[in-house]
Motif scaffolding. Sequence first.
Motif, PDB file in Angstrom:
ATOM      1  N   ASP A 200       0.927  -1.140   0.302  1.00  0.00           N
ATOM      2  CA  ASP A 200       0.018   0.519  -0.050  1.00  0.00           C
ATOM      3  C   ASP A 200       0.701   1.360  -0.186  1.00  0.00           C
ATOM      4  O   ASP A 200       0.649   2.370  -0.888  1.00  0.00           O
ATOM      5  CB  ASP A 200      -0.895  -0.116   0.773  1.00  0.00           C
ATOM      6  N   ILE A 201       1.786   1.391   0.638  1.00  0.00           N
ATOM      7  CA  ILE A 201       2.645   2.648   0.581  1.00  0.00           C
ATOM      8  C   ILE A 201       3.735   2.388  -0.172  1.00  0.00           C
ATOM      9  O   ILE A 201       3.117   3.633  -0.656  1.00  0.00           O
ATOM     10  CB  ILE A 201       3.803   2.053   2.158  1.00  0.00           C
ATOM     11  N   TYR A 202       4.430   1.566  -0.817  1.00  0.00           N
ATOM     12  CA  TYR A 202       4.893   2.149  -2.009  1.00  0.00           C
ATOM     13  C   TYR A 202       4.410   2.534  -3.586  1.00  0.00           C
ATOM     14  O   TYR A 202       4.132   2.855  -4.462  1.00  0.00           O
ATOM     15  CB  TYR A 202       6.159   0.708  -2.355  1.00  0.00           C
ATOM     16  N   ALA A 203       2.816   1.069  -3.234  1.00  0.00           N
ATOM     17  CA  ALA A 203       2.192   1.941  -4.419  1.00  0.00           C
ATOM     18  C   ALA A 203       1.657   3.525  -4.771  1.00  0.00           C
ATOM     19  O   ALA A 203       1.314   3.705  -5.525  1.00  0.00           O
ATOM     20  CB  ALA A 203       0.946   1.505  -3.933  1.00  0.00           C
ATOM     21  N   THR A 204       1.170   3.720  -3.772  1.00  0.00           N
ATOM     22  CA  THR A 204       0.852   5.561  -3.083  1.00  0.00           C
ATOM     23  C   THR A 204       2.050   6.324  -3.496  1.00  0.00           C
ATOM     24  O   THR A 204       1.853   7.451  -4.628  1.00  0.00           O
ATOM     25  CB  THR A 204       0.375   5.695  -1.508  1.00  0.00           C
ATOM     26  N   ILE A 205       2.951   6.409  -3.095  1.00  0.00           N
ATOM     27  CA  ILE A 205       4.320   7.017  -3.555  1.00  0.00           C
ATOM     28  C   ILE A 205       4.416   6.555  -4.751  1.00  0.00           C
ATOM     29  O   ILE A 205       5.094   7.903  -6.240  1.00  0.00           O
ATOM     30  CB  ILE A 205       5.359   6.497  -2.323  1.00  0.00           C
ATOM     31  N   TYR A 206       4.353   5.663  -5.343  1.00  0.00           N
ATOM     32  CA  TYR A 206       4.442   5.398  -6.944  1.00  0.00           C
ATOM     33  C   TYR A 206       3.970   6.557  -7.765  1.00  0.00           C
ATOM     34  O   TYR A 206       3.710   7.125  -8.213  1.00  0.00           O
ATOM     35  CB  TYR A 206       4.891   4.067  -7.401  1.00  0.00           C
ATOM     36  N   LEU A 207       2.478   6.387  -7.166  1.00  0.00           N
ATOM     37  CA  LEU A 207       1.557   6.638  -7.844  1.00  0.00           C
ATOM     38  C   LEU A 207       1.512   8.785  -7.182  1.00  0.00           C
ATOM     39  O   LEU A 207       1.454   9.568  -8.551  1.00  0.00           O
ATOM     40  CB  LEU A 207       0.206   6.580  -6.936  1.00  0.00           C
ATOM     41  N   CYS A 208       2.480   9.175  -6.338  1.00  0.00           N
ATOM     42  CA  CYS A 208       2.566  10.130  -6.396  1.00  0.00           C
ATOM     43  C   CYS A 208       4.115  11.305  -6.754  1.00  0.00           C
ATOM     44  O   CYS A 208       3.589  11.481  -7.921  1.00  0.00           O
ATOM     45  CB  CYS A 208       3.047  10.361  -4.656  1.00  0.00           C
ATOM     46  N   ASN A 209       4.803   9.717  -7.620  1.00  0.00           N
ATOM     47  CA  ASN A 209       5.893   9.951  -8.359  1.00  0.00           C
ATOM     48  C   ASN A 209       5.118  10.874  -9.916  1.00  0.00           C
ATOM     49  O   ASN A 209       5.400  11.438 -10.723  1.00  0.00           O
ATOM     50  CB  ASN A 209       6.889   9.538  -8.085  1.00  0.00           C
ATOM     51  N   ILE A 210       4.186   9.931  -9.939  1.00  0.00           N
ATOM     52  CA  ILE A 210       4.184  10.318 -11.799  1.00  0.00           C
ATOM     53  C   ILE A 210       2.942  11.393 -11.244  1.00  0.00           C
ATOM     54  O   ILE A 210       3.019  11.931 -12.687  1.00  0.00           O
ATOM     55  CB  ILE A 210       2.591   8.652 -11.644  1.00  0.00           C
ATOM     56  N   ILE A 211       1.980  11.383 -10.156  1.00  0.00           N
ATOM     57  CA  ILE A 211       1.601  12.447 -10.864  1.00  0.00           C
ATOM     58  C   ILE A 211       2.692  14.187 -10.587  1.00  0.00           C
ATOM     59  O   ILE A 211       2.333  15.022 -11.937  1.00  0.00           O
ATOM     60  CB  ILE A 211       0.667  12.585  -9.775  1.00  0.00           C
ATOM     61  N   ASN A 212       3.851  13.839  -9.772  1.00  0.00           N
ATOM     62  CA  ASN A 212       4.546  14.860 -10.031  1.00  0.00           C
ATOM     63  C   ASN A 212       5.297  15.111 -11.538  1.00  0.00           C
ATOM     64  O   ASN A 212       5.669  16.541 -12.016  1.00  0.00           O
ATOM     65  CB  ASN A 212       5.349  14.805  -8.811  1.00  0.00           C
ATOM     66  N   ASP A 213       5.479  13.800 -11.545  1.00  0.00           N
ATOM     67  CA  ASP A 213       6.079  14.100 -12.996  1.00  0.00           C
ATOM     68  C   ASP A 213       5.479  14.616 -13.704  1.00  0.00           C
ATOM     69  O   ASP A 213       6.058  14.915 -15.138  1.00  0.00           O
ATOM     70  CB  ASP A 213       6.688  12.511 -13.559  1.00  0.00           C
ATOM     71  N   LEU A 214       4.070  14.213 -14.433  1.00  0.00           N
ATOM     72  CA  LEU A 214       3.162  14.964 -15.066  1.00  0.00           C
ATOM     73  C   LEU A 214       3.322  16.228 -14.965  1.00  0.00           C
ATOM     74  O   LEU A 214       2.445  17.079 -15.578  1.00  0.00           O
ATOM     75  CB  LEU A 214       1.294  14.340 -14.866  1.00  0.00           C
ATOM     76  N   VAL A 215       3.544  17.040 -13.791  1.00  0.00           N
ATOM     77  CA  VAL A 215       2.556  18.133 -13.362  1.00  0.00           C
ATOM     78  C   VAL A 215       3.913  19.139 -13.546  1.00  0.00           C
ATOM     79  O   VAL A 215       3.920  20.024 -13.826  1.00  0.00           O
ATOM     80  CB  VAL A 215       2.904  18.301 -11.345  1.00  0.00           C
ATOM     81  N   ILE A 216       5.317  17.948 -13.477  1.00  0.00           N
ATOM     82  CA  ILE A 216       6.400  19.250 -13.604  1.00  0.00           C
ATOM     83  C   ILE A 216       6.622  18.840 -15.598  1.00  0.00           C
ATOM     84  O   ILE A 216       7.124  20.196 -16.088  1.00  0.00           O
ATOM     85  CB  ILE A 216       7.411  18.318 -13.737  1.00  0.00           C
ATOM     86  N   GLU A 217       6.401  18.184 -16.073  1.00  0.00           N
ATOM     87  CA  GLU A 217       6.254  18.316 -17.396  1.00  0.00           C
ATOM     88  C   GLU A 217       5.003  19.330 -17.694  1.00  0.00           C
ATOM     89  O   GLU A 217       5.342  19.599 -18.590  1.00  0.00           O
ATOM     90  CB  GLU A 217       5.586  16.850 -17.926  1.00  0.00           C
ATOM     91  N   ALA A 218       3.852  19.241 -17.457  1.00  0.00           N
ATOM     92  CA  ALA A 218       2.895  20.661 -18.022  1.00  0.00           C
ATOM     93  C   ALA A 218       3.698  21.455 -17.688  1.00  0.00           C
ATOM     94  O   ALA A 218       3.204  22.829 -17.924  1.00  0.00           O
ATOM     95  CB  ALA A 218       2.398  20.088 -17.447  1.00  0.00           C
ATOM     96  N   GLN A 219       4.459  21.833 -16.761  1.00  0.00           N
ATOM     97  CA  GLN A 219       4.989  23.374 -16.153  1.00  0.00           C
ATOM     98  C   GLN A 219       5.820  23.867 -17.273  1.00  0.00           C
ATOM     99  O   GLN A 219       6.024  24.325 -17.450  1.00  0.00           O
ATOM    100  CB  GLN A 219       5.180  23.807 -14.824  1.00  0.00           C
ATOM    101  N   MET A 220       6.922  22.549 -17.746  1.00  0.00           N
ATOM    102  CA  MET A 220       7.694  23.363 -18.862  1.00  0.00           C
ATOM    103  C   MET A 220       7.208  22.818 -19.446  1.00  0.00           C
ATOM    104  O   MET A 220       7.146  24.293 -20.516  1.00  0.00           O
ATOM    105  CB  MET A 220       8.799  21.762 -18.636  1.00  0.00           C
TER     106      MET A 220
END
Length: 223
Positions: A200-220
């Motif tokens: 549960d913990i690792y899956a949530t962290i993985y999902l959080c990183n995917i979201i942040n990666d998408l946000v970073i790409e959109a900001q760029m």
Amino acid sequence: MVKKKNNYLVLAADGSAINIPANRMIIDCSINRWKFGEREQARLHMDNMMDVIGAHPCVIIFDRSYPSGEFFLDLIERHQKFLFRLLSTTFKKELNQMTSDDCLMEVVFDAPRLNPHQGTATGDKLAKAGSIVLRFVRVKLKNGDYEYLTTNLSFDEFTTNEIADLYAMRWSVETAFDDLKNKLGIENFTRSKPILLEQDIYATIYLCNIINDLVIEAQMELE
């Protein structure tokens, strides 16, 4: 990764067992018993982080729960650049002796600092070192209060204002944990077995990183 002056990576350590760069990407996570010490957790992160960032130079930012003479020595021995926020009651002697808002101060491991560690490896380590010289920075906040910081970054590497800006980047840790707890529900476990809790913990962290990666790409793209 977020890069700062002199091509440093900026990382923020947190006692909740996650190491987060200033772009809110989680690069390391470990799960331990709830009484596991924050400084010991930080040491584990530092042991692991080179596998993620390689030999790239980095600055680790620590909040007010981390400062200690032993930990300063440990980081210096690791040749690790750091920035700590201090409580106004922590290293009070040095804070009271500051001659400017940004100056070098000698932290002496005298009897009052050695006595609580008599007969321990920590006490022997502090006594052997005798003292260390660190840079102390005083920053006036908008509300009129002062923020106290200490670092082994040189004046040539970062100016006073850049040191203040550097610590402000640690706010990304607070917002990242807000997302993990309140938006992604990392504490809402689906099972009770240890291996399933880890899942549960690792899956949530993985999902959080995917979201942040998408946000970073959109900001760029936006910029």
